[in-house]
Scaffold this motif. Structure first.
Motif, PDB file in Angstrom:
ATOM      1  N   PHE A  37       8.321   0.851  -0.248  1.00 37.39           N
ATOM      2  CA  PHE A  37       7.695   0.415   0.748  1.00 37.39           C
ATOM      3  C   PHE A  37       6.779   1.845   1.292  1.00 37.39           C
ATOM      4  O   PHE A  37       6.146   1.287   1.838  1.00 37.39           O
ATOM      5  N   ARG A  38       7.189   2.388   1.095  1.00 35.76           N
ATOM      6  CA  ARG A  38       6.637   4.144   1.671  1.00 35.76           C
ATOM      7  C   ARG A  38       5.073   3.970   1.503  1.00 35.76           C
ATOM      8  O   ARG A  38       3.657   4.051   1.728  1.00 35.76           O
ATOM      9  N   LYS A  39       4.623   3.555   0.152  1.00 33.32           N
ATOM     10  CA  LYS A  39       3.760   4.025  -0.913  1.00 33.32           C
ATOM     11  C   LYS A  39       2.897   2.647  -0.208  1.00 33.32           C
ATOM     12  O   LYS A  39       1.787   2.556  -0.281  1.00 33.32           O
ATOM     13  N   CYS A  40       3.807   1.525  -0.039  1.00 32.15           N
ATOM     14  CA  CYS A  40       3.172   0.386   0.620  1.00 32.15           C
ATOM     15  C   CYS A  40       2.335   0.448   2.148  1.00 32.15           C
ATOM     16  O   CYS A  40       0.879   0.000   3.043  1.00 32.15           O
ATOM     17  N   ALA A  41       3.095   1.451   2.812  1.00 30.27           N
ATOM     18  CA  ALA A  41       2.424   1.590   4.320  1.00 30.27           C
ATOM     19  C   ALA A  41       1.446   2.668   4.280  1.00 30.27           C
ATOM     20  O   ALA A  41       0.605   2.898   5.178  1.00 30.27           O
ATOM     21  N   ASP A  42       1.623   3.676   3.064  1.00 29.88           N
ATOM     22  CA  ASP A  42       0.368   4.618   2.847  1.00 29.88           C
ATOM     23  C   ASP A  42      -1.300   3.927   3.295  1.00 29.88           C
ATOM     24  O   ASP A  42      -1.342   3.219   2.207  1.00 29.88           O
ATOM     25  N   PRO A  43      -1.935   4.631   4.342  1.00 30.34           N
ATOM     26  CA  PRO A  43      -3.131   3.881   3.985  1.00 30.34           C
ATOM     27  C   PRO A  43      -4.672   4.482   3.149  1.00 30.34           C
ATOM     28  O   PRO A  43      -5.100   4.186   3.038  1.00 30.34           O
ATOM     29  N   ASP A  44      -3.293   5.041   2.449  1.00 28.50           N
ATOM     30  CA  ASP A  44      -4.675   6.151   1.057  1.00 28.50           C
ATOM     31  C   ASP A  44      -4.591   5.823  -0.021  1.00 28.50           C
ATOM     32  O   ASP A  44      -4.984   5.792  -1.048  1.00 28.50           O
ATOM     33  N   ASN A  45      -3.109   4.704  -0.061  1.00 27.89           N
ATOM     34  CA  ASN A  45      -3.128   4.079  -1.714  1.00 27.89           C
ATOM     35  C   ASN A  45      -2.775   2.413  -1.426  1.00 27.89           C
ATOM     36  O   ASN A  45      -2.552   1.560  -1.123  1.00 27.89           O
ATOM     37  N   ARG A  46      -4.310   2.061  -2.029  1.00 29.72           N
ATOM     38  CA  ARG A  46      -4.382   0.772  -2.562  1.00 29.72           C
ATOM     39  C   ARG A  46      -3.975  -0.263  -3.137  1.00 29.72           C
ATOM     40  O   ARG A  46      -4.034  -1.125  -3.337  1.00 29.72           O
ATOM     41  N   ARG A  47      -3.002   0.996  -3.866  1.00 28.30           N
ATOM     42  CA  ARG A  47      -2.679   0.015  -5.221  1.00 28.30           C
ATOM     43  C   ARG A  47      -1.353  -0.674  -4.558  1.00 28.30           C
ATOM     44  O   ARG A  47      -0.694  -1.162  -5.821  1.00 28.30           O
ATOM     45  N   HIS A  48      -0.222  -0.119  -3.803  1.00 25.99           N
ATOM     46  CA  HIS A  48       0.148  -0.774  -3.349  1.00 25.99           C
ATOM     47  C   HIS A  48       0.303  -1.560  -1.835  1.00 25.99           C
ATOM     48  O   HIS A  48      -0.340  -0.432  -1.162  1.00 25.99           O
ATOM     49  N   ARG A  49       0.734  -3.119  -2.171  1.00 25.45           N
ATOM     50  CA  ARG A  49       0.781  -3.780  -0.969  1.00 25.45           C
ATOM     51  C   ARG A  49       1.998  -4.608  -0.981  1.00 25.45           C
ATOM     52  O   ARG A  49       2.403  -4.823  -1.627  1.00 25.45           O
TER      53      ARG A  49
END
Length: 166
Positions: A37-49
């Motif tokens: 979920f931290r990856k999903c919250a990362d504005p630079d990470n478009r791969r995780h939603r």
């Protein structure tokens, strides 16, 4: 260091939810790790939603923990921004944030009055409880509008279209 996020984005709501929950609650609510979920919250990470089912589970966990449904609130703001970006009528009429803060302070005075009244009743009457709940809702609505006012001042007009896509 926290990355800047549009305060009306789902990612910002998720970020706030993650700050309110410990890793065990996140795992118990979703069956997934907090790192996902931290990856999903990362504005630079478009791969995780963020998936809708996980958003509901995380907001439910927040509410059980005595927090607000951060993702739902962000969703509402993002929906309003998307409607406006697609030419729909604007639901938020921005005003000076200090004026809105004054309004919120006045609403909080109403909350204090109704809670003080409620504390003198044993048992609490349904009418008094409803008045208190209404005062709280009005204060929360005003604070949500304050968030929208701040968002309006944060984003330049051409950036609003891009943020609505987030």
């Amino acid at each position: 260091m926290t990355k800047p996020r549009d305060i009306a984005s789902i990612r910002a709501g998720l970020h706030r939810a993650l700050g309110a929950l410990d890793e065990n609650r996140i795992l118990a609510a979703t069956g997934k790790s907090a790192s996902l979920f931290r990856k999903c919250a990362d504005p630079d990470n478009r791969r995780h939603r963020l998936q809708a089912e996980d958003a509901v589970a995380l907001d439910a966990a927040c509410m059980i923990a005595g927090e607000r449904p951060h993702i739902l609130e962000a969703y509402r703001l993002a929906l309003d921004a998307r409607i406006e970006a697609q030419g729909g009528s604007r639901r938020h009429a921005a005003i000076d944030p200090l004026r809105r803060l004054a309004d919120a302070t006045q609403e909080m005075g109403g909350v204090a009055r109704t809670v003080a009244e409620a504390s003198t009743e044993t048992p609490l009457s349904p009418e008094t409880a409803q008045r208190a709940a209404g005062a709280i809702d009005r204060a929360l609505d005003t604070l949500a509008r304050l968030k929208g006012d701040l968002r309006e001042r944060t984003l330049a007009p051409d950036t609003r279209r891009l943020a609505a896509a987030d």
